[in-house]
Scaffold this motif. Structure first.
Motif, PDB file in Angstrom:
ATOM      1  N   LEU A  91      19.808 -70.118 -70.370  1.00  0.00           N
ATOM      2  CA  LEU A  91      20.261 -69.852 -71.733  1.00  0.00           C
ATOM      3  C   LEU A  91      19.721 -68.578 -72.383  1.00  0.00           C
ATOM      4  O   LEU A  91      20.308 -68.093 -73.346  1.00  0.00           O
ATOM      5  CB  LEU A  91      19.916 -71.036 -72.645  1.00  0.00           C
ATOM      6  CG  LEU A  91      20.521 -72.386 -72.295  1.00  0.00           C
ATOM      7  CD1 LEU A  91      20.112 -73.424 -73.330  1.00  0.00           C
ATOM      8  CD2 LEU A  91      22.028 -72.300 -72.175  1.00  0.00           C
TER       9      LEU A  91
ATOM     10  N   LEU B  88      21.991 -65.572 -73.057  1.00  0.00           N
ATOM     11  CA  LEU B  88      23.120 -65.869 -73.938  1.00  0.00           C
ATOM     12  C   LEU B  88      22.664 -65.714 -75.386  1.00  0.00           C
ATOM     13  O   LEU B  88      21.504 -65.397 -75.644  1.00  0.00           O
ATOM     14  CB  LEU B  88      23.629 -67.289 -73.672  1.00  0.00           C
ATOM     15  CG  LEU B  88      24.043 -67.596 -72.235  1.00  0.00           C
ATOM     16  CD1 LEU B  88      24.374 -69.081 -72.076  1.00  0.00           C
ATOM     17  CD2 LEU B  88      25.208 -66.725 -71.805  1.00  0.00           C
ATOM     18  N   THR B  89      23.563 -65.966 -76.327  1.00  0.00           N
ATOM     19  CA  THR B  89      23.193 -65.902 -77.740  1.00  0.00           C
ATOM     20  C   THR B  89      23.568 -67.219 -78.429  1.00  0.00           C
ATOM     21  O   THR B  89      24.208 -68.080 -77.826  1.00  0.00           O
ATOM     22  CB  THR B  89      23.920 -64.748 -78.470  1.00  0.00           C
ATOM     23  OG1 THR B  89      25.300 -65.092 -78.627  1.00  0.00           O
ATOM     24  CG2 THR B  89      23.761 -63.435 -77.730  1.00  0.00           C
TER      25      THR B  89
ATOM     26  N   ARG C  38      25.827 -67.735 -80.366  1.00  0.00           N
ATOM     27  CA  ARG C  38      27.284 -67.917 -80.441  1.00  0.00           C
ATOM     28  C   ARG C  38      27.811 -68.701 -79.245  1.00  0.00           C
ATOM     29  O   ARG C  38      28.916 -69.225 -79.302  1.00  0.00           O
ATOM     30  CB  ARG C  38      27.991 -66.565 -80.484  1.00  0.00           C
ATOM     31  CG  ARG C  38      27.924 -65.892 -81.802  1.00  0.00           C
ATOM     32  CD  ARG C  38      28.738 -64.628 -81.764  1.00  0.00           C
ATOM     33  NE  ARG C  38      28.945 -64.105 -83.099  1.00  0.00           N
ATOM     34  CZ  ARG C  38      29.294 -62.867 -83.338  1.00  0.00           C
ATOM     35  NH1 ARG C  38      29.488 -62.022 -82.351  1.00  0.00           N
ATOM     36  NH2 ARG C  38      29.461 -62.461 -84.573  1.00  0.00           N
ATOM     37  N   ASP C  39      27.051 -68.747 -78.178  1.00  0.00           N
ATOM     38  CA  ASP C  39      27.463 -69.479 -76.982  1.00  0.00           C
ATOM     39  C   ASP C  39      27.323 -70.984 -77.242  1.00  0.00           C
ATOM     40  O   ASP C  39      26.288 -71.427 -77.754  1.00  0.00           O
ATOM     41  CB  ASP C  39      26.585 -69.077 -75.794  1.00  0.00           C
ATOM     42  CG  ASP C  39      27.034 -69.743 -74.512  1.00  0.00           C
ATOM     43  OD1 ASP C  39      27.878 -69.155 -73.816  1.00  0.00           O
ATOM     44  OD2 ASP C  39      26.549 -70.863 -74.238  1.00  0.00           O
ATOM     45  N   PRO C  40      28.359 -71.774 -76.900  1.00  0.00           N
ATOM     46  CA  PRO C  40      28.292 -73.215 -77.185  1.00  0.00           C
ATOM     47  C   PRO C  40      27.073 -73.921 -76.587  1.00  0.00           C
ATOM     48  O   PRO C  40      26.523 -74.827 -77.215  1.00  0.00           O
ATOM     49  CB  PRO C  40      29.594 -73.760 -76.588  1.00  0.00           C
ATOM     50  CG  PRO C  40      30.524 -72.589 -76.571  1.00  0.00           C
ATOM     51  CD  PRO C  40      29.662 -71.376 -76.339  1.00  0.00           C
ATOM     52  N   ALA C  41      26.623 -73.516 -75.414  1.00  0.00           N
ATOM     53  CA  ALA C  41      25.469 -74.185 -74.794  1.00  0.00           C
ATOM     54  C   ALA C  41      24.190 -73.913 -75.588  1.00  0.00           C
ATOM     55  O   ALA C  41      23.375 -74.820 -75.801  1.00  0.00           O
ATOM     56  CB  ALA C  41      25.304 -73.731 -73.345  1.00  0.00           C
ATOM     57  N   VAL C  42      24.006 -72.695 -76.035  1.00  0.00           N
ATOM     58  CA  VAL C  42      22.825 -72.352 -76.841  1.00  0.00           C
ATOM     59  C   VAL C  42      22.908 -73.053 -78.189  1.00  0.00           C
ATOM     60  O   VAL C  42      21.930 -73.631 -78.665  1.00  0.00           O
ATOM     61  CB  VAL C  42      22.696 -70.825 -77.022  1.00  0.00           C
ATOM     62  CG1 VAL C  42      21.579 -70.484 -78.001  1.00  0.00           C
ATOM     63  CG2 VAL C  42      22.464 -70.150 -75.681  1.00  0.00           C
ATOM     64  N   ARG C  43      24.075 -72.995 -78.782  1.00  0.00           N
ATOM     65  CA  ARG C  43      24.254 -73.624 -80.093  1.00  0.00           C
ATOM     66  C   ARG C  43      23.942 -75.125 -80.019  1.00  0.00           C
ATOM     67  O   ARG C  43      23.211 -75.656 -80.853  1.00  0.00           O
ATOM     68  CB  ARG C  43      25.686 -73.391 -80.577  1.00  0.00           C
ATOM     69  CG  ARG C  43      25.892 -73.731 -82.011  1.00  0.00           C
ATOM     70  CD  ARG C  43      27.206 -73.161 -82.494  1.00  0.00           C
ATOM     71  NE  ARG C  43      27.543 -73.691 -83.810  1.00  0.00           N
ATOM     72  CZ  ARG C  43      28.615 -73.361 -84.468  1.00  0.00           C
ATOM     73  NH1 ARG C  43      29.477 -72.511 -83.955  1.00  0.00           N
ATOM     74  NH2 ARG C  43      28.841 -73.880 -85.648  1.00  0.00           N
TER      75      ARG C  43
ATOM     76  N   ARG D 116      18.460 -63.734 -81.854  1.00  0.00           N
ATOM     77  CA  ARG D 116      19.537 -63.884 -80.866  1.00  0.00           C
ATOM     78  C   ARG D 116      19.962 -65.335 -80.652  1.00  0.00           C
ATOM     79  O   ARG D 116      21.091 -65.577 -80.256  1.00  0.00           O
ATOM     80  CB  ARG D 116      19.092 -63.321 -79.511  1.00  0.00           C
ATOM     81  CG  ARG D 116      18.911 -61.829 -79.501  1.00  0.00           C
ATOM     82  CD  ARG D 116      18.393 -61.355 -78.158  1.00  0.00           C
ATOM     83  NE  ARG D 116      19.137 -61.908 -77.058  1.00  0.00           N
ATOM     84  CZ  ARG D 116      20.061 -61.258 -76.352  1.00  0.00           C
ATOM     85  NH1 ARG D 116      20.345 -60.015 -76.650  1.00  0.00           N
ATOM     86  NH2 ARG D 116      20.673 -61.843 -75.359  1.00  0.00           N
ATOM     87  N   HIS D 117      19.083 -66.293 -80.872  1.00  0.00           N
ATOM     88  CA  HIS D 117      19.367 -67.684 -80.511  1.00  0.00           C
ATOM     89  C   HIS D 117      19.402 -68.610 -81.724  1.00  0.00           C
ATOM     90  O   HIS D 117      20.461 -68.972 -82.204  1.00  0.00           O
ATOM     91  CB  HIS D 117      18.343 -68.177 -79.475  1.00  0.00           C
ATOM     92  CG  HIS D 117      18.353 -67.367 -78.223  1.00  0.00           C
ATOM     93  ND1 HIS D 117      17.383 -66.445 -77.952  1.00  0.00           N
ATOM     94  CD2 HIS D 117      19.238 -67.309 -77.204  1.00  0.00           C
ATOM     95  CE1 HIS D 117      17.654 -65.858 -76.797  1.00  0.00           C
ATOM     96  NE2 HIS D 117      18.777 -66.354 -76.320  1.00  0.00           N
TER      97      HIS D 117
END
Length: 132
Positions: free
Chosen positions: A43, A46-47, A49-54, A93-94
């Motif tokens: 993760l 990613l940021t 905005r990515d569904p997995a991070v969110r 970023r996250h």
């Protein structure tokens, strides 16, 4: 009616946005992908905005309450003009991005006009806290 401008950013970039009386949302207590060995590899690049991070960030105990409280504080400020909202974490970023996007989604669902600016989303990852 107000326009809400949500700015996500990272404290570690020493580039805090300026506004008069913004609603401040501190996401530092939430889970951070780079700090978690279980998801770091998958993760971190990613940021928010990515569904997995969110999903990862928003599943943190207390995240939903933090977001609901922020939405309530923002709604209390609505009126003529702009409402500035500053959502921060360490790197921008996250956590701050995920929370800013969720707040924006909830406000838009209530018919409120929202603009979102991710100030540090494209900046390089910061070194781990304490590293030189």
């Amino acid at each position: 009616m107000s326009t809400v401008v949500i700015t996500s950013y990272g404290l570690g970039h020493h580039d805090t946005p300026q506004a008069l009386r913004p609603v401040i949302v501190n996401t530092l207590p939430l889970r951070n992908p780079p700090a978690d060995p279980a998801v770091r590899e998958r993760l971190t690049r990613l940021t928010g905005r990515d569904p997995a991070v969110r999903a990862y960030v928003l599943a943190t105990p207390g995240a939903q309450q933090l977001i609901a409280q922020a939405v309530d504080r923002i709604r209390q400020r609505l009126g003529p003009g702009q409402v500035d909202v500053h959502v921060y974490c360490r790197g921008g970023r996250h956590r701050s991005v995920a929370v800013a996007e969720e707040i924006a989604s909830r406000l838009r669902a209530q018919g409120i006009t929202v603009d979102v600016v991710h100030r540090h989303i494209t900046r390089p990852l910061l070194p781990p806290k304490g590293a030189q």
